[in-house]
Design a protein around this motif. Structure first.
Motif, mmCIF file in Angstrom:
data_model
loop_
_atom_site.group_PDB
_atom_site.id
_atom_site.type_symbol
_atom_site.label_atom_id
_atom_site.label_comp_id
_atom_site.label_asym_id
_atom_site.label_seq_id
_atom_site.Cartn_x
_atom_site.Cartn_y
_atom_site.Cartn_z
ATOM 1 N N SER A 156 -0.991 -15.615 7.066
ATOM 2 C CA SER A 156 -0.815 -14.177 7.221
ATOM 3 C C SER A 156 -1.820 -13.624 8.226
ATOM 4 O O SER A 156 -2.919 -14.149 8.360
ATOM 5 C CB SER A 156 -0.993 -13.460 5.878
ATOM 6 O OG SER A 156 0.025 -13.795 4.973
ATOM 7 N N TYR B 6 -2.188 -10.221 8.003
ATOM 8 C CA TYR B 6 -2.361 -8.905 7.398
ATOM 9 C C TYR B 6 -2.281 -9.033 5.881
ATOM 10 O O TYR B 6 -1.913 -10.073 5.337
ATOM 11 C CB TYR B 6 -1.290 -7.933 7.892
ATOM 12 C CG TYR B 6 0.111 -8.396 7.584
ATOM 13 C CD1 TYR B 6 0.727 -8.078 6.377
ATOM 14 C CD2 TYR B 6 0.823 -9.180 8.491
ATOM 15 C CE1 TYR B 6 2.010 -8.522 6.083
ATOM 16 C CE2 TYR B 6 2.108 -9.625 8.210
ATOM 17 C CZ TYR B 6 2.690 -9.288 7.002
ATOM 18 O OH TYR B 6 3.949 -9.736 6.710
ATOM 19 N N TYR C 284 -1.710 -6.222 2.183
ATOM 20 C CA TYR C 284 -1.384 -4.882 1.702
ATOM 21 C C TYR C 284 -2.426 -4.461 0.674
ATOM 22 O O TYR C 284 -2.840 -5.250 -0.179
ATOM 23 C CB TYR C 284 0.001 -4.848 1.060
ATOM 24 C CG TYR C 284 1.124 -5.051 2.048
ATOM 25 C CD1 TYR C 284 1.667 -3.975 2.745
ATOM 26 C CD2 TYR C 284 1.638 -6.321 2.287
ATOM 27 C CE1 TYR C 284 2.702 -4.162 3.654
ATOM 28 C CE2 TYR C 284 2.668 -6.519 3.188
ATOM 29 C CZ TYR C 284 3.198 -5.437 3.873
ATOM 30 O OH TYR C 284 4.208 -5.622 4.774
ATOM 31 N N TRP D 160 0.663 2.100 -0.649
ATOM 32 C CA TRP D 160 0.373 0.774 -0.108
ATOM 33 C C TRP D 160 0.293 0.822 1.405
ATOM 34 O O TRP D 160 1.199 1.323 2.068
ATOM 35 C CB TRP D 160 1.443 -0.224 -0.539
ATOM 36 C CG TRP D 160 1.374 -0.536 -1.998
ATOM 37 C CD1 TRP D 160 2.168 -0.037 -2.987
ATOM 38 C CD2 TRP D 160 0.434 -1.407 -2.639
ATOM 39 N NE1 TRP D 160 1.789 -0.531 -4.203
ATOM 40 C CE2 TRP D 160 0.731 -1.387 -4.021
ATOM 41 C CE3 TRP D 160 -0.615 -2.194 -2.187
ATOM 42 C CZ2 TRP D 160 0.002 -2.127 -4.941
ATOM 43 C CZ3 TRP D 160 -1.337 -2.937 -3.104
ATOM 44 C CH2 TRP D 160 -1.030 -2.900 -4.471
ATOM 45 N N LYS E 122 -0.541 -1.376 5.040
ATOM 46 C CA LYS E 122 -0.597 -2.693 5.669
ATOM 47 C C LYS E 122 -1.815 -2.738 6.589
ATOM 48 O O LYS E 122 -1.975 -1.888 7.466
ATOM 49 C CB LYS E 122 0.684 -2.941 6.459
ATOM 50 C CG LYS E 122 0.774 -4.306 7.101
ATOM 51 C CD LYS E 122 2.127 -4.453 7.794
ATOM 52 C CE LYS E 122 2.289 -5.821 8.443
ATOM 53 N NZ LYS E 122 3.620 -5.960 9.094
#
Length: 310
Positions: free
Chosen positions: A274, A276, A278, A285, A287
Protein backbone atom coordinates in the motif's frame (compact mmCIF):
# COMPACT_ATOMS: atom_id res chain seq x y z
CA UNK A 1 11.54 -2.93 16.86
CA UNK A 2 13.92 -2.68 19.81
CA UNK A 3 14.94 0.82 18.73
CA UNK A 4 11.35 1.96 18.12
CA UNK A 5 10.14 0.70 21.50
CA UNK A 6 13.12 2.37 23.20
CA UNK A 7 12.20 5.68 21.56
CA UNK A 8 8.66 5.23 22.93
CA UNK A 9 10.11 4.93 26.44
CA UNK A 10 10.18 1.15 27.00
CA UNK A 11 12.99 -0.86 28.49
CA UNK A 12 13.21 -3.82 26.13
CA UNK A 13 14.61 -7.30 26.78
CA UNK A 14 14.55 -9.78 23.90
CA UNK A 15 14.56 -13.44 24.92
CA UNK A 16 14.15 -16.77 23.14
CA UNK A 17 11.25 -18.81 24.52
CA UNK A 18 13.72 -21.30 25.95
CA UNK A 19 15.13 -18.60 28.26
CA UNK A 20 11.86 -18.37 30.22
CA UNK A 21 12.45 -20.11 33.54
CA UNK A 22 9.60 -20.17 36.04
CA UNK A 23 11.87 -21.55 38.77
CA UNK A 24 13.92 -18.36 38.94
CA UNK A 25 11.86 -15.70 37.15
CA UNK A 26 8.60 -13.94 37.93
CA UNK A 27 6.93 -11.98 35.16
CA UNK A 28 3.98 -10.67 37.15
CA UNK A 29 2.95 -7.27 35.78
CA UNK A 30 5.45 -7.42 32.89
CA UNK A 31 4.30 -6.73 29.35
CA UNK A 32 5.20 -9.66 27.08
CA UNK A 33 5.08 -9.13 23.32
CA UNK A 34 5.42 -12.48 21.59
CA UNK A 35 4.96 -14.20 18.25
CA UNK A 36 3.46 -17.56 17.33
CA UNK A 37 4.71 -20.30 15.01
CA UNK A 38 3.31 -21.98 11.91
CA UNK A 39 5.64 -24.95 11.78
CA UNK A 40 4.15 -28.18 10.32
CA UNK A 41 2.08 -30.06 12.85
CA UNK A 42 1.98 -27.04 15.21
CA UNK A 43 4.52 -28.77 17.47
CA UNK A 44 6.44 -25.62 18.34
CA UNK A 45 3.23 -23.63 18.70
CA UNK A 46 2.14 -26.18 21.29
CA UNK A 47 5.43 -25.60 23.15
CA UNK A 48 4.91 -21.83 23.03
CA UNK A 49 1.41 -22.28 24.42
CA UNK A 50 2.79 -24.06 27.50
CA UNK A 51 5.07 -21.11 28.23
CA UNK A 52 2.39 -18.50 27.53
CA UNK A 53 0.01 -20.26 29.88
CA UNK A 54 2.73 -20.24 32.53
CA UNK A 55 3.16 -16.49 32.00
CA UNK A 56 -0.61 -16.07 32.22
CA UNK A 57 -0.64 -17.92 35.55
CA UNK A 58 2.11 -15.61 36.80
CA UNK A 59 -0.17 -12.69 35.83
CA UNK A 60 2.10 -11.35 33.09
CA UNK A 61 0.44 -9.03 30.56
CA UNK A 62 0.51 -10.93 27.27
CA UNK A 63 0.34 -8.98 24.01
CA UNK A 64 -2.07 -10.05 22.64
CA UNK A 65 -4.01 -11.90 25.35
CA UNK A 66 -3.75 -15.69 25.52
CA UNK A 67 -7.09 -16.40 23.81
CA UNK A 68 -5.90 -14.67 20.65
CA UNK A 69 -2.83 -16.89 20.50
CA UNK A 70 -5.05 -19.97 20.79
CA UNK A 71 -7.13 -18.68 17.86
CA UNK A 72 -4.04 -18.46 15.64
CA UNK A 73 -4.36 -20.99 12.83
CA UNK A 74 -7.33 -22.47 14.70
CA UNK A 75 -10.64 -21.77 12.99
CA UNK A 76 -12.57 -23.79 15.55
CA UNK A 77 -11.47 -21.52 18.38
CA UNK A 78 -11.92 -18.50 16.13
CA UNK A 79 -15.62 -19.35 16.07
CA UNK A 80 -15.59 -19.67 19.88
CA UNK A 81 -14.35 -16.07 20.04
CA UNK A 82 -17.01 -14.98 17.55
CA UNK A 83 -19.78 -16.64 19.59
CA UNK A 84 -18.61 -14.98 22.81
CA UNK A 85 -18.06 -11.55 21.28
CA UNK A 86 -20.64 -8.95 22.22
CA UNK A 87 -20.85 -7.49 18.70
CA UNK A 88 -24.05 -8.80 17.12
CA UNK A 89 -23.05 -7.64 13.62
CA UNK A 90 -20.46 -10.43 13.25
CA UNK A 91 -22.96 -13.19 14.04
CA UNK A 92 -24.93 -13.05 10.79
CA UNK A 93 -22.82 -15.91 9.46
CA UNK A 94 -22.89 -19.16 11.40
CA UNK A 95 -20.50 -22.08 11.74
CA UNK A 96 -20.64 -25.47 13.43
CA UNK A 97 -17.50 -26.93 14.98
CA UNK A 98 -16.52 -30.61 14.97
CA UNK A 99 -13.72 -32.70 16.41
CA UNK A 100 -14.48 -35.90 14.51
CA UNK A 101 -16.37 -37.02 11.42
CA UNK A 102 -18.61 -39.10 13.69
CA UNK A 103 -19.68 -35.92 15.53
CA UNK A 104 -20.53 -34.31 12.22
CA UNK A 105 -22.58 -37.25 10.93
CA UNK A 106 -24.89 -36.98 13.94
CA UNK A 107 -25.81 -33.46 12.73
CA UNK A 108 -25.98 -34.28 9.01
CA UNK A 109 -29.74 -33.73 8.81
CA UNK A 110 -29.37 -30.01 9.59
CA UNK A 111 -27.07 -29.50 6.59
CA UNK A 112 -29.32 -31.05 3.95
CA UNK A 113 -31.38 -28.05 2.88
CA UNK A 114 -28.66 -25.35 2.57
CA UNK A 115 -25.27 -24.75 0.98
CA UNK A 116 -22.22 -24.80 3.23
CA UNK A 117 -18.43 -24.54 3.15
CA UNK A 118 -16.12 -26.82 5.11
CA UNK A 119 -12.84 -25.50 6.48
CA UNK A 120 -10.10 -27.45 8.16
CA UNK A 121 -9.19 -25.81 11.45
CA UNK A 122 -5.68 -25.00 10.17
CA UNK A 123 -4.52 -23.60 6.86
CA UNK A 124 -4.32 -20.35 4.91
CA UNK A 125 -4.75 -19.13 1.33
CA UNK A 126 -7.96 -21.21 1.11
CA UNK A 127 -6.05 -24.42 1.71
CA UNK A 128 -8.42 -27.11 2.99
CA UNK A 129 -11.52 -25.09 2.14
CA UNK A 130 -14.14 -26.92 0.06
CA UNK A 131 -17.81 -26.59 -0.90
CA UNK A 132 -20.52 -28.69 0.68
CA UNK A 133 -23.18 -28.15 -1.95
CA UNK A 134 -24.29 -31.65 -2.92
CA UNK A 135 -25.27 -34.53 -0.68
CA UNK A 136 -22.26 -36.45 -1.95
CA UNK A 137 -19.92 -33.61 -0.94
CA UNK A 138 -21.59 -33.36 2.46
CA UNK A 139 -20.83 -37.02 3.07
CA UNK A 140 -17.41 -37.52 1.50
CA UNK A 141 -15.55 -34.20 1.86
CA UNK A 142 -15.67 -33.98 5.69
CA UNK A 143 -14.65 -37.63 5.91
CA UNK A 144 -11.61 -37.04 3.71
CA UNK A 145 -10.64 -33.74 5.34
CA UNK A 146 -10.80 -35.14 8.87
CA UNK A 147 -8.82 -38.31 8.11
CA UNK A 148 -6.17 -39.24 10.68
CA UNK A 149 -4.02 -42.31 10.18
CA UNK A 150 -3.47 -44.51 13.24
CA UNK A 151 -2.22 -48.02 13.90
CA UNK A 152 -3.81 -48.07 17.33
CA UNK A 153 -7.07 -49.63 16.12
CA UNK A 154 -5.15 -52.46 14.42
CA UNK A 155 -3.31 -53.14 17.69
CA UNK A 156 -6.59 -53.13 19.62
CA UNK A 157 -8.15 -55.49 17.09
CA UNK A 158 -5.18 -57.85 17.29
CA UNK A 159 -5.43 -57.91 21.08
CA UNK A 160 -9.13 -58.69 20.80
CA UNK A 161 -8.44 -61.61 18.45
CA UNK A 162 -5.52 -63.04 20.41
CA UNK A 163 -6.52 -62.20 23.99
CA UNK A 164 -10.26 -61.64 23.83
CA UNK A 165 -9.96 -58.04 25.07
CA UNK A 166 -12.85 -55.69 24.31
CA UNK A 167 -12.00 -52.21 23.02
CA UNK A 168 -13.58 -48.99 21.89
CA UNK A 169 -12.25 -48.11 18.42
CA UNK A 170 -10.42 -44.81 18.06
CA UNK A 171 -11.93 -42.61 15.37
CA UNK A 172 -9.90 -42.50 12.16
CA UNK A 173 -11.31 -39.02 11.44
CA UNK A 174 -10.11 -36.74 14.26
CA UNK A 175 -8.83 -33.70 12.35
CA UNK A 176 -11.10 -30.90 13.55
CA UNK A 177 -13.02 -28.67 11.14
CA UNK A 178 -15.85 -26.18 10.88
CA UNK A 179 -18.87 -26.11 8.61
CA UNK A 180 -19.75 -22.52 7.74
CA UNK A 181 -22.80 -21.15 6.01
CA UNK A 182 -22.16 -20.34 2.34
CA UNK A 183 -22.90 -16.78 1.23
CA UNK A 184 -23.76 -16.91 -2.52
CA UNK A 185 -23.19 -14.38 -5.29
CA UNK A 186 -19.99 -12.89 -3.87
CA UNK A 187 -17.36 -12.01 -6.47
CA UNK A 188 -14.63 -11.47 -3.89
CA UNK A 189 -13.92 -10.08 -0.44
CA UNK A 190 -11.97 -7.34 1.31
CA UNK A 191 -8.84 -7.88 3.33
CA UNK A 192 -8.46 -5.21 6.02
CA UNK A 193 -5.46 -4.95 8.31
CA UNK A 194 -5.81 -2.53 11.22
CA UNK A 195 -2.94 -1.08 13.22
CA UNK A 196 -4.39 1.08 15.99
CA UNK A 197 -6.23 3.86 14.09
CA UNK A 198 -4.93 2.99 10.60
CA UNK A 199 -6.70 0.72 8.13
CA UNK A 200 -4.96 -0.85 5.13
CA UNK A 201 -7.38 -2.35 2.61
CA UNK A 202 -7.36 -4.30 -0.64
CA UNK A 203 -9.95 -6.23 -2.60
CA UNK A 204 -9.50 -9.88 -3.53
CA UNK A 205 -11.37 -11.19 -6.54
CA UNK A 206 -12.47 -14.83 -6.49
CA UNK A 207 -10.47 -17.47 -8.29
CA UNK A 208 -11.68 -18.43 -11.76
CA UNK A 209 -14.85 -20.54 -11.53
CA UNK A 210 -14.47 -20.70 -7.76
CA UNK A 211 -16.07 -19.14 -4.66
CA UNK A 212 -12.73 -18.61 -2.88
CA UNK A 213 -10.92 -15.28 -2.85
CA UNK A 214 -8.03 -16.10 -0.51
CA UNK A 215 -5.04 -17.25 -2.53
CA UNK A 216 -6.48 -16.01 -5.83
CA UNK A 217 -3.64 -13.47 -6.27
CA UNK A 218 -6.21 -11.17 -7.93
CA UNK A 219 -5.73 -8.01 -5.90
CA UNK A 220 -6.97 -4.47 -6.28
CA UNK A 221 -5.26 -1.88 -4.10
CA UNK A 222 -6.90 1.09 -5.75
CA UNK A 223 -10.54 0.10 -5.36
CA UNK A 224 -13.12 2.46 -3.94
CA UNK A 225 -14.01 1.38 -0.42
CA UNK A 226 -17.72 0.62 0.01
CA UNK A 227 -19.67 2.80 2.41
CA UNK A 228 -19.78 1.43 5.91
CA UNK A 229 -16.95 -1.09 5.47
CA UNK A 230 -14.36 0.78 7.52
CA UNK A 231 -16.86 1.53 10.29
CA UNK A 232 -17.73 -2.18 10.41
CA UNK A 233 -14.04 -3.11 10.59
CA UNK A 234 -13.40 -0.52 13.30
CA UNK A 235 -16.21 -1.95 15.46
CA UNK A 236 -14.73 -5.43 15.18
CA UNK A 237 -11.24 -4.22 16.06
CA UNK A 238 -12.44 -2.39 19.16
CA UNK A 239 -14.64 -5.28 20.27
CA UNK A 240 -11.65 -7.64 20.61
CA UNK A 241 -9.22 -5.24 22.37
CA UNK A 242 -6.05 -6.21 20.50
CA UNK A 243 -3.10 -4.18 19.17
CA UNK A 244 -3.71 -5.22 15.53
CA UNK A 245 -6.02 -7.42 13.53
CA UNK A 246 -6.58 -8.86 10.05
CA UNK A 247 -10.14 -9.22 8.74
CA UNK A 248 -11.69 -11.01 5.76
CA UNK A 249 -15.01 -9.35 4.99
CA UNK A 250 -17.57 -10.03 2.28
CA UNK A 251 -20.37 -7.70 1.21
CA UNK A 252 -23.74 -8.70 -0.21
CA UNK A 253 -25.98 -5.73 -0.87
CA UNK A 254 -25.71 -3.59 2.22
CA UNK A 255 -24.83 -6.46 4.56
CA UNK A 256 -21.30 -7.24 5.78
CA UNK A 257 -20.05 -10.74 6.60
CA UNK A 258 -16.95 -11.41 8.69
CA UNK A 259 -15.53 -14.66 7.31
CA UNK A 260 -12.27 -14.90 9.24
CA UNK A 261 -10.12 -12.83 11.59
CA UNK A 262 -6.55 -13.16 12.82
CA UNK A 263 -4.52 -11.46 15.52
CA UNK A 264 -0.97 -12.58 14.72
CA UNK A 265 1.09 -14.19 11.95
CA UNK A 266 -1.24 -12.77 9.31
CA UNK A 267 -0.01 -11.78 5.87
CA UNK A 268 1.31 -8.24 5.55
CA UNK A 269 0.56 -7.77 1.84
CA UNK A 270 -2.06 -5.14 2.66
CA UNK A 271 0.48 -2.85 4.31
CA UNK A 272 3.63 -3.75 2.36
CA UNK A 273 2.09 -2.98 -1.03
CA UNK A 274 0.00 0.00 0.00
CA UNK A 275 1.01 3.59 -0.53
CA UNK A 276 -1.74 4.92 1.72
CA UNK A 277 -3.99 4.11 4.65
CA UNK A 278 -7.36 5.26 5.95
CA UNK A 279 -7.81 7.01 9.28
CA UNK A 280 -10.86 8.59 10.88
CA UNK A 281 -10.71 12.34 11.48
CA UNK A 282 -13.62 14.15 13.09
CA UNK A 283 -15.85 11.17 12.36
CA UNK A 284 -14.90 10.98 8.67
CA UNK A 285 -12.53 8.49 7.05
CA UNK A 286 -9.63 10.20 5.30
CA UNK A 287 -7.18 8.65 2.84
CA UNK A 288 -3.57 9.48 3.72
CA UNK A 289 -0.58 8.92 1.47
CA UNK A 290 2.37 7.34 3.25
CA UNK A 291 5.17 4.88 2.58
CA UNK A 292 4.35 2.00 4.95
CA UNK A 293 6.70 0.99 7.74
CA UNK A 294 5.58 -2.30 9.30
CA UNK A 295 7.84 -2.14 12.36
CA UNK A 296 6.69 1.40 13.14
CA UNK A 297 3.04 0.38 12.96
CA UNK A 298 3.65 -2.61 15.23
CA UNK A 299 5.46 -0.50 17.82
CA UNK A 300 2.92 2.31 17.87
CA UNK A 301 -0.04 -0.10 17.93
CA UNK A 302 1.45 -2.02 20.86
CA UNK A 303 2.18 1.25 22.66
CA UNK A 304 -1.43 2.38 22.18
CA UNK A 305 -2.66 -1.03 23.38
CA UNK A 306 -0.55 -0.88 26.54
CA UNK A 307 -1.83 2.61 27.36
CA UNK A 308 -5.44 1.50 26.81
CA UNK A 309 -4.98 -1.37 29.24
CA UNK A 310 -2.99 0.20 32.05
Amino acid sequence: LHELFSILGYRVNIKPFTYINFKTQNYQGKWILYQSSENPGAFYKNYIQDLLFGLYLQKANLIPALQFFIAHNNKNFMEVLRDQNQLSEIKNITASSYGTYEDYIKDLEQFKSKLFVIKSSTGSRSKNVSPLFTQKEKLKTPKKMSLTITLQNAKYLWNKITRGNNFLPVSLHRRKFIVQEYIPNLKGDYKIVIYNTKQYIFYRENRNNDFRASGSMKFDYLTNVPDGLMDFAEKIYKSFNVPYISLDIGILGSEFFLFEFQFMCFGQRAIERSSYFYEKQNGVWAKKIETPDLEKEIAHSVDAYVKRNL
